[in-house]
Design a protein around this motif. Structure first.
Motif, PDB file in Angstrom:
ATOM      1  N   HIS A  85      -1.007   4.452  -6.051  1.00  0.00           N
ATOM      2  CA  HIS A  85       0.188   4.853  -6.814  1.00  0.00           C
ATOM      3  C   HIS A  85       0.031   6.230  -7.456  1.00  0.00           C
ATOM      4  O   HIS A  85       1.009   6.833  -7.865  1.00  0.00           O
ATOM      5  N   SER A  87      -1.040   7.811 -10.340  1.00  0.00           N
ATOM      6  CA  SER A  87      -0.177   7.855 -11.527  1.00  0.00           C
ATOM      7  C   SER A  87       0.230   9.246 -11.992  1.00  0.00           C
ATOM      8  O   SER A  87       1.423   9.549 -12.075  1.00  0.00           O
ATOM      9  N   LEU A 148      -0.166  -0.969  -6.873  1.00  0.00           N
ATOM     10  CA  LEU A 148       0.671  -1.585  -7.912  1.00  0.00           C
ATOM     11  C   LEU A 148       1.244  -2.934  -7.482  1.00  0.00           C
ATOM     12  O   LEU A 148       2.037  -3.523  -8.190  1.00  0.00           O
ATOM     13  N   SER A 153      -2.508  -5.786  -9.154  1.00  0.00           N
ATOM     14  CA  SER A 153      -2.399  -5.660 -10.608  1.00  0.00           C
ATOM     15  C   SER A 153      -3.109  -6.812 -11.311  1.00  0.00           C
ATOM     16  O   SER A 153      -3.709  -6.639 -12.368  1.00  0.00           O
ATOM     17  N   TRP A 410       3.740   5.357 -15.335  1.00  0.00           N
ATOM     18  CA  TRP A 410       3.598   4.905 -13.944  1.00  0.00           C
ATOM     19  C   TRP A 410       2.156   4.474 -13.693  1.00  0.00           C
ATOM     20  O   TRP A 410       1.272   5.298 -13.471  1.00  0.00           O
ATOM     21  N   GLY A 411       1.942   3.173 -13.774  1.00  0.00           N
ATOM     22  CA  GLY A 411       0.582   2.676 -13.585  1.00  0.00           C
ATOM     23  C   GLY A 411       0.450   1.273 -14.158  1.00  0.00           C
ATOM     24  O   GLY A 411       1.452   0.630 -14.462  1.00  0.00           O
ATOM     25  N   HIS A 412      -0.803   0.847 -14.245  1.00  0.00           N
ATOM     26  CA  HIS A 412      -1.045  -0.489 -14.803  1.00  0.00           C
ATOM     27  C   HIS A 412      -1.098  -0.389 -16.319  1.00  0.00           C
ATOM     28  O   HIS A 412      -2.002   0.236 -16.872  1.00  0.00           O
ATOM     29  N   THR A 449      -1.127   3.434 -19.879  1.00  0.00           N
ATOM     30  CA  THR A 449      -1.497   2.822 -18.602  1.00  0.00           C
ATOM     31  C   THR A 449      -2.933   3.216 -18.277  1.00  0.00           C
ATOM     32  O   THR A 449      -3.516   4.069 -18.936  1.00  0.00           O
ATOM     33  N   ASP A 451      -6.068   4.693 -15.960  1.00  0.00           N
ATOM     34  CA  ASP A 451      -6.427   5.711 -14.976  1.00  0.00           C
ATOM     35  C   ASP A 451      -6.260   5.109 -13.581  1.00  0.00           C
ATOM     36  O   ASP A 451      -6.663   3.980 -13.328  1.00  0.00           O
ATOM     37  N   THR A 452      -5.643   5.860 -12.705  1.00  0.00           N
ATOM     38  CA  THR A 452      -5.417   5.375 -11.341  1.00  0.00           C
ATOM     39  C   THR A 452      -6.698   4.890 -10.684  1.00  0.00           C
ATOM     40  O   THR A 452      -6.721   3.912  -9.938  1.00  0.00           O
ATOM     41  N   SER A 455      -7.908   1.198 -10.806  1.00  0.00           N
ATOM     42  CA  SER A 455      -7.459   0.216  -9.815  1.00  0.00           C
ATOM     43  C   SER A 455      -8.057   0.460  -8.438  1.00  0.00           C
ATOM     44  O   SER A 455      -8.400  -0.474  -7.722  1.00  0.00           O
TER      45      SER A 455
END
Length: 885
Positions: A85, A87, A148, A153, A410-412, A449, A451-452, A455
């Motif tokens: 994703h 982010s 995502l 998630s 935009w992210g977890h 959220t 850090d990309t 995930s």
RNA sequence: GGGCGAUUAGCUCAGCUGGUUAGAGUGCCACGUUGACAUCGUGGAGGUCAUUGGUUCGAUUCCAAUAUCGCCCACCA
């Protein structure tokens, strides 16, 4: 009659069709299969809204080669695809799009913004996948994942909660890297240091109740607004008497203490340093030691905040200018020096990073780094090339805590809730009903959220169903090899390693194959701003995916950057064309009935044995190269075998049999031609999947798709060393004759007799039994064997061979001077060689210490060269004598 | 300030554990309309494998230093 290939090789005619064919037949699908060994590769998930670039093309080609090869070797292969994703990057693009529409993120609110982002993802999300398909990737699309996705998630939350419970995730006020443009904290790995020419400003700070001044040097004068002390080294005689006194901060007139701390380097600047705990990592630590407190003077956009007095509202760089001006005006500026230092920039947007104190979430790295290091030392993880192991170790040994919270949407979202009444932190997958400390029902979820990379670090197991103990996980984990760019070791590779060890108790992959950068033809990095990027899709459109793939893996070694040349792609397209046409030739010369049978070993002729033996060798070597990840070498060997051995020699040698009257000999030739062609396509398939699969469909006696056919194996029954030697003699003799003819300017179309004088029966037999090749390939009218050289005077061209001599009667053409020149050259060459060999053999040490095999080989060479040289000399003498007369 | 990589034919690069007449592609030159392919065939020219030492019987290959180029890491304000 067999169906033949279309006359011209046009990859567009079949590449897309074949990809669909593979897809619809589920050939890429991986299933748990206890009867097979698994082979797993994780695709580094590209940015969901990204586009395919050469870097993707390179590493996906490599992964596809390995996957296809292993699949043919009989492994249950899983190549796991997916997208990320990304982010910061995606959020920035959506924000930019909104801005164009006159909207802002804040206006839309979190939910509205996320809707926009999902819409954007849906719009562009498929692009990269379709582009990858053009390349021919044989990954299992039915298992496609997105970071995502709900189950991804879930894994993210699970890991967060576990680490938190273990005390490995904490929240705290630390100096972090802040990007004022992205408006978020970023991790150390996301900071790029760039050398820049700057200045060192020397500023005088008056000492309170004294007429003395203390001068400090700084590269960021604007941060003085947040100064809370001045520090000197305790050993520094210059300042000993000032320690404990107060200094007055110019412009703001605030009093700050002068303190002593080991951290200060007496050699640098003036030996006195301003301490700004909220805007510098070192100062932060000094501040902690001396309990200086904090004073933040900048906001999240990089502007001076209300703590900055009259400078409030100014951008940091504007403030710097104004402050320097004011200092100068008010007499505080002592001097300015030129100064080079490395300035941190945001890896994504290139904005100068601001170190700033901020409340963020961190992963405690030390306990996680240790097992990751051990795994490496214990050999559980191997880097290809090995040198990258050092980089891995160095990073892990100097690791700092990982800032994982991002001020993005935009992210977890962190599974964290704060009690509005008592500030209790509750980490929970779902919103708790009430605070477990004070019982308040007023709880707010953390807005940050993750850090990309948090995930994607879980990718090796999250994609296989973790935290459930799925069959997939048990079967396919750990993966076998990770193929990725060396620039991503810190971001991704290391984080996968420690995350996997922590959660799975086992390393995520055994081998890490690192690719270099694909640069442009001038060696520059391909970049959007330079506009020098080469679009893989355009290359595929013009030359085909196979040519592109081959280009990316040949002449290149792991971890080394490569330059991309169009000429190389063209050359590889030509290679594909060569194979295409060779196949056409073979097909038009096969009798369907004849090739239903396999060849009989007992009936093979010399060149059949030779090509089969050579093929056998290639199979062995190529397989070994693949096992060692030497893809470039493997590709080169296949290329050479196809072009040189199969096309230039075998096909040419066999033509007279195909056109001849001997039905049996013809049949065997056909069978061998087909047999070798099949293996060629198998060997080449991982590298050039499309053309080989297409050809395969036209070949007789193929009942399944090439992609799932069996990888060729070395077969000892097909080893014919004797035939190899014989044909090598024939080849080198033909080359020597061609060479002599060309040098004497004799057109190939002009045939002549070739008279051989052999030195022994063996060579004589060799020539007799291979007569036909000299006719077909060396423009011989007729091949004649004579027992002696008698009568073969200087009106013949002499070609000196190993243990034989060939004579070409070309009386009317012969040019004595030219012939002498040619033989002189030959003589010099032989003399050079002889000198070298004799030098070796006369060396006592060589003869006594070198392995016998080597010494003997040199001795044989010596005899051979001497014999040849004698013949050349004899001829030369005779010619010269003739000339005089 | 540390660490790493590269340096081989005009150009782009291979050459894996030391012994090859040092290779390929491309470019260049000459010849070629033989029934797979001119997206081709045949032949040729072109390299003291960056430099200097060392180890060794033997180094393009191993070691050390130097030079040039490039990359990564790093809180000297």
């Amino acid at each position: 009659m067999l169906k033949n290939l279309p006359k011209t090789y046009n990859p567009k005619d079949f590449e897309d069709r074949l990809y669909d064919y593979w897809l619809t037949n589920d050939y890429f699908k991986a299933r748990v299969n206890k009867d097979k060994e698994p082979f797993t590769i994780l695709m580094p998930p590209p940015n969901v809204t990204g586009n395919l670039h050469m870097g993707h093309a390179l590493n996906n080609t490599i992964q596809d080669i390995l996957t296809r090869w292993k699949r043919m070797e009989g492994y249950e292969t899983l190549w796991q695809p997916g997208t990320d994703h990304a982010s910061i990057s995606t959020e920035a693009r959506v924000v930019a799009k909104l801005r164009k529409e006159g909207k802002s993120k804040e206006e839309l609110g979190r939910e509205g913004f996320l809707e926009e982002a999902w819409e954007w993802t849906r719009l562009y999300g498929g692009n990269i996948k379709n582009q990858l398909k053009k390349l021919g990737v044989s990954c299992d699309w039915s298992r496609d994942r997105f970071t995502l996705d709900e189950d991804m998630s879930k894994a993210v939350e699970e890991v967060f909660i576990r680490l938190y419970k273990k005390g490995l995730i904490y929240r705290g006020d630390r100096i972090i890297n802040w990007c004022p443009n992205c408006v978020t904290a970023i991790s150390d790995a996301e900071v790029e240091h760039q050398d820049s020419h700057g200045h060192l400003w020397y500023i005088d700070y008056p000492v309170k109740d004294s007429d003395r001044k203390i001068t400090i040097a700084t590269t960021r004068p604007e941060t003085m607004l947040g100064d809370l002390a001045i520090a000197v080294n305790p050993e520094d005689e210059r300042y000993k008497d000032l320690i404990g006194k107060m200094a007055i901060l110019p412009l703001v007139n605030r009093e700050i203490p002068i303190i002593a701390d080991e951290y200060v380097d007496m050699e640098f600047g003036t030996g006195a340093v301003k301490i700004t705990p909220s805007h510098d990592p070192n100062d932060f630590e000094v501040g902690e030691r001396f309990n200086l407190g904090h004073l933040v003077v900048m906001d999240d956009k990089g502007k001076i905040n209300s703590n900055g007095g009259k400078y409030a509202g100014l951008d940091r760089f504007e403030a710097r200018k104004r402050i320097v001006e004011d200092l100068k005006e008010q007499g505080y500026l002592n001097k300015i020096e030129e100064h080079d230092n490395a300035v941190g920039h945001c890896e994504r947007c290139d904005t100068v990073i601001e170190p700033i104190i901020s409340k963020q979430w961190f992963v405690k790295m030390e306990p996680l780094a240790k097992p990751a290091l051990d795994a490496y030392y214990e050999g559980k993880i191997r880097f290809i090339p090995e040198r990258f192991g050092k980089i891995y170790v160095h990073w892990l040994e100097n690791i700092k805590d990982w800032c994982i919270s991002r001020q993005l949407w935009w992210g977890h979202r962190l599974p964290v809730y704060y009690c509005d009444d008592c500030d209790e932190i509750i980490v929970s997958r779902t919103q708790p009903e009430k605070c477990n400390k004070c019982g308040s029902t007023s709880l707010t979820q953390e807005t940050d959220t993750l850090d990309t990379w948090f995930s994607s670090a879980l990718w090796p197991f999250s994609t296989l169903g973790w935290p459930e103990e799925t069959d997939d996980l048990k079967y396919f984990y750990p993966t076998d090899v990770l193929v990725t760019g060396y620039d991503i070791i810190f971001f991704w590779v290391i984080r996968m390693v420690f995350s996997s060890i922590e959660q799975m108790g086992e390393v995520p992959f055994k081998d890490v194959f690192l690719t270099g950068l694909v640069r442009d033809s001038q060696g520059r990095k391909m970049s959007k701003s330079l506009g020098n990027g080469i679009d893989p899709l355009e290359i595929i459109d013009v030359y085909g995916a196979d040519a592109l793939r081959f280009t990316l893996v040949t002449g290149n070694t792991p971890g080394n950057d490569m330059r991309f040349h169009m000429e190389k792609v063209e050359a590889n397209r030509n290679f594909a064309n060569k194979l295409w046409n060779a196949t056409r030739f073979v097909l038009m010369n096969l009798d369907e009935e004849v090739v239903k049978e396999e060849f009989d070993l007992a009936e093979l002729e010399e060149e059949d044995k030779w090509i089969l033996s050579r093929l056998n060798d290639v199979i062995k070597n190529v397989t070994e190269n693949l096992e060692k990840y030497e893809l470039g070498l493997a590709a080169q060997k296949i290329y050479d075998f196809i072009w040189d051995d199969y096309c230039d020699w075998y096909i040419e040698m066999v033509k007279s049999r195909l056109y001849g009257e001997d039905a049996k000999s013809k049949a065997i030739a056909q069978r061998v031609l087909l047999y070798v062609l099949k293996d060629i396509n198998k060997l080449l398939h991982p590298f050039m999947p499309f053309i080989t699969e297409e050809i395969w469909q036209y070949l007789p006696n193929t009942d399944m798709a090439l992609i799932i056919s069996q990888w060729p194996k070395y077969d000892e029954r097909l080893e014919f060393k004797e035939a190899e030697r014989a044909i090598e003699f024939v080849k080198s003799s033909i080359k020597a004759i061609r060479n002599a003819r060309a040098e004497m300017d004799i057109a190939p179309s002009r045939r002549s007799n070739i008279i051989f004088v052999a030195e022994n029966e063996g060579v004589k037999d060799l020539i007799i039994s291979n007569k036909r090749y000299f006719i077909d390939l060396a423009s011989a009218e007729e091949v004649i064997i004579r027992e002696s050289k008698e009568g073969l005077d200087n009106s013949f061209i002499s070609v000196v061979l190993d243990k034989a001599e060939a004579f070409l009667p070309l009386k009317d053409l012969i040019d004595y001077e030219k012939e002498i020149g040619r033989l002189e050259k030959e003589k010099e060459k032989l003399e050079d060689e002889l000198r070298r060999v004799e030098g070796k053999l006369s060396n006592e040490g060589f003869v006594s210490k070198a392995p016998e095999k080597i010494v003997n080989a040199e001795r044989e060479k010596k005899v051979k060269y001497e014999e040849m040289l004698a013949k050349v000399l004899e001829r030369l003498e005779s010619l010269k004598k003739d000339m005089v007369e």
